[in-house]
Design an enzyme around this catalytic site. Structure first.
Site, PDB file in Angstrom:
ATOM      1  CD1 TRP A 130      -8.904 -69.375   4.715  1.00 15.33           C
ATOM      2  CD2 TRP A 130      -7.713 -70.088   2.960  1.00 15.33           C
ATOM      3  NE1 TRP A 130      -7.694 -68.690   4.538  1.00 15.33           N
ATOM      4  CE2 TRP A 130      -6.972 -69.145   3.786  1.00 15.33           C
ATOM      5  CE3 TRP A 130      -7.000 -71.012   1.956  1.00 15.33           C
ATOM      6  CZ2 TRP A 130      -5.600 -68.893   3.308  1.00 15.33           C
ATOM      7  CZ3 TRP A 130      -5.708 -70.748   1.625  1.00 15.33           C
ATOM      8  CH2 TRP A 130      -5.313 -69.458   2.243  1.00 15.33           C
ATOM      9  CG  ASP A 210      -6.310 -76.459   2.242  1.00 15.76           C
ATOM     10  OD1 ASP A 210      -5.436 -76.910   2.863  1.00 15.76           O
ATOM     11  OD2 ASP A 210      -6.971 -75.469   1.903  1.00 15.76           O
ATOM     12  CE  LYS A 245      -2.550 -72.677   8.842  1.00 14.86           C
ATOM     13  NZ  LYS A 245      -2.257 -72.664   7.282  1.00 14.86           N
TER      14      LYS A 245
END
Length: 396
Positions: A130, A210, A245
């Site tokens: 990312w 993560d 999310k």
């Protein structure tokens, strides 16, 4: 004094948003922005979230601060979701939860914690990763390095990854994606997680996991396999979790920094430092998103509703992956893009070149990041034939 300040290029994703809005092509498709979308192209508010908010509005009695670690009820809900209800780590009081403004906020807390408490340690991220990982860790003053993750044929380069991990200096930090790797969609198998764990333990490397997309790959528990494996077998682990999310509360920015120590006493030591880092960053986290998550996870009816909705979202994405490859069959491209069906999560490293991405945008109004990363949630059964035709055209 502002005369010396130079303008810098804007965020690539934000630039895509603006360009997409201005595009007059009636068939235009947005595959850039990293949010979930339903079949109508909307990012809906989940039914469980609506019900939780209604209850909060009715029962809320104060708007006071919730403390640097956030609301205890939020940590009590997130820890078992991430580590498992029967986690030996939780039973031994080895885990600390610090509520944060999204998973990004948790990553910044982790970065500052590492910079302050582990000075001189480098941090290793997958290549690719990312993009904001680079900015966050560099801004904290940590030396950044890369390990291989995807090869030239757009496949998971696990051998290259292992070889690199074996050479990382002892005590350095390794960033791992728990599931739904962003931006590639390539995840480690359970056997591969065991191999990674063995190297981390042998070389005394500190994993920073993560965990931004729990529930979007194979399931809430299935996606947590690697996280729980490391937590149960290593003395020290850092986890950054996001609820933005999987609860669809993007704008509420709801995350958590989880620190795991060797024992309960050491956990209290690191927890005290996490509070200072949070205090110096933003003092207290915003309460509303965490309250939504707590309300849902502490109520069996709402939990069931939320799990069902999350399953619907995950199944839709995985179905679209398979249908995308199927749509390319008439053009003889299904094998070339078969990896899209094998990947997991919202994102796919399609293998499209920057030049092909530019053509898709300029000739067909199809927008994605120039790396070839596409948001699969932007696919629909209505636009798949158009997408397949366009991709076939840029492959000629």
């Amino acid at each position: 004094m502002f005369e010396q300040i130079e303008r810098v290029p804007g965020d690539a994703i934000l630039g895509l948003i603006e360009a997409f809005k201005k595009d007059t092509n009636p068939q235009k498709v947005d595959l850039g922005v990293g949010v979930y979308r339903d079949s109508q192209g909307n990012t809906p508010v989940m039914r469980a979230v609506k019900e939780a908010e209604a209850r909060l509005l009715k029962n809320e009695t104060t708007k006071t601060y919730i403390g640097s670690h956030g609301a205890p009820a939020y940590g009590d809900a997130v820890l078992p979701m991430v580590l498992g209800a029967d986690s030996s780590v939780l039973k031994a009081n080895r885990a600390s939860a610090t509520q944060s403004p999204g998973g990004t906020g948790a990553l910044r807390l982790a970065a500052d914690f590492i910079a302050n408490q582990l000075p001189g340690k480098g941090i290793w991220v997958s290549d690719p990763t990312w993009p904001n990982h680079h900015g966050i860790f560099t801004a904290a003053g940590i030396e950044l390095h890369k390990y291989p993750y995807v090869d030239a044929d757009n496949r998971l380069d696990f051998d290259g990854m292992l070889a690199a991990l074996k050479k990382i200096p002892e005590g350095d930090v390794v960033v791992l994606h728990a599931c739904c790797h962003n931006p590639t969609g390539f995840d480690l198998s359970q056997d591969q997680w065991h191999e990674v764990m063995a190297i981390l333990r042998e070389r005394n490397l500190l994993p920073l996991v993560d965990f931004a997309y729990q529930g979007f790959g194979e399931g809430l528990d299935e996606d947590a396999y690697g996280v729980r494996l490391l937590a149960e077998n290593l003395d020290e682990v850092i986890i950054t979790s996001s609820c933005s999310k999987n609860f669809g509360i993007y704008c509420e920015r709801t995350g958590c920094l989880i620190l795991i120590a060797k024992d309960a006493e050491q956990m209290e030591n690191v927890r005290s430092q996490a509070a200072i880092v949070a205090r110096e960053n933003y003092s207290n986290p915003p309460a509303h998103g965490g309250s939504i998550v707590s309300e849902i996870l502490h109520d069996s009816e709402l939990t069931t509703m939320w799990r069902e909705e999350l399953t619907e979202m995950r199944d839709r994405i995985n179905t679209l992956r398979r249908d995308f490859v199927e749509a390319l069959k008439p053009y003889g491209l299904d094998e070339k893009y078969a990896c899209v069906a094998e990947q997991r999560g919202m994102f796919s490293y399609t293998g499209l070149t920057p030049e092909q991405v530019d053509r898709l945008r300029d000739e067909f109004g199809i927008y994605m990041v120039r790396s070839g990363r596409a948001n699969v949630a932007g696919f629909s059964h209505e636009n798949l034939p158009y997408l397949a035709k366009a991709i076939a055209a840029v492959n000629e």
